[in-house]
Design a protein around this motif. Sequence first.
Motif, PDB file in Angstrom:
ATOM      1  N   GLU A   1       0.823  -1.216   0.000  1.00  0.00           N
ATOM      2  CA  GLU A   1       0.000   0.000   0.000  1.00  0.00           C
ATOM      3  C   GLU A   1       0.851   1.256   0.000  1.00  0.00           C
ATOM      4  OE1 GLU A   1      -2.999  -0.013   3.000  1.00  0.00           O
ATOM      5  OE2 GLU A   1      -4.017  -1.732   2.103  1.00  0.00           O
ATOM      6  N   GLU A   2       2.028   1.167   0.616  1.00  0.00           N
ATOM      7  CA  GLU A   2       2.906   2.341   0.638  1.00  0.00           C
ATOM      8  C   GLU A   2       4.356   1.894   0.726  1.00  0.00           C
ATOM      9  OE1 GLU A   2       2.162   5.005   3.910  1.00  0.00           O
ATOM     10  OE2 GLU A   2       3.876   6.266   3.379  1.00  0.00           O
ATOM     11  N   ILE A  42       7.690   2.966   1.955  1.00  0.00           N
ATOM     12  CA  ILE A  42       8.126   4.010   2.895  1.00  0.00           C
ATOM     13  C   ILE A  42       9.602   4.347   2.716  1.00  0.00           C
ATOM     14  CG2 ILE A  42       8.327   4.616   5.340  1.00  0.00           C
ATOM     15  CD1 ILE A  42       5.911   2.651   5.766  1.00  0.00           C
ATOM     16  N   ASN A  91       7.902  -1.147   4.121  1.00  0.00           N
ATOM     17  CA  ASN A  91       6.673  -0.871   3.387  1.00  0.00           C
ATOM     18  C   ASN A  91       5.469  -1.037   4.299  1.00  0.00           C
ATOM     19  OD1 ASN A  91       7.909  -0.624   0.730  1.00  0.00           O
ATOM     20  ND2 ASN A  91       8.236  -2.832   0.812  1.00  0.00           N
TER      21      ASN A  91
END
Lengths: 73, 73
Positions: free
Chosen positions: A9-10, A12, A27
């Motif tokens: 989802e992301e 980082i 992540n």
Amino acid sequence: MAGIKYEIEEQIGVVSESSKGWTKELNLISWNEREAKYDLRDWAPEHEKMGKGITMSREELKKLRDILNDMDL
Amino acid sequence: MAGIKYEIEEQIGVVSESSKGWTKELNLISWNEREAKYDLRDWAPEHEKMGKGITMSREELKKLRDILNDMDL
């Protein structure tokens, strides 16, 4: 890993990259359509394969951050 | 894990503890008598069993610290 469904989802941050192009990444990942968790793990280029890793909650990341800030790195 | 020899050289910090008493710990561990590495891993009480985890170099820990400090945790 067969049968495990995940979605990054992301992305980082990237902690390191090996000579073979694998990256150690932090992540936010949803596993099997559950609520996303923070995940520190090795990945092959393009996230084609995943290596060993651990998942952590936000509280665990906070505590880890505090431990790292207390170290003389 | 049979056949793996390790020595916990330094217990740096505990990130969390589960209801069953397992702890997620950052330690400095020597595996198979090689140079010690930083190790983030789940452990049963008294370090009787080890769970999943990852090892990291000092450089990786520094980078991880910087990533965590940039996050809004």
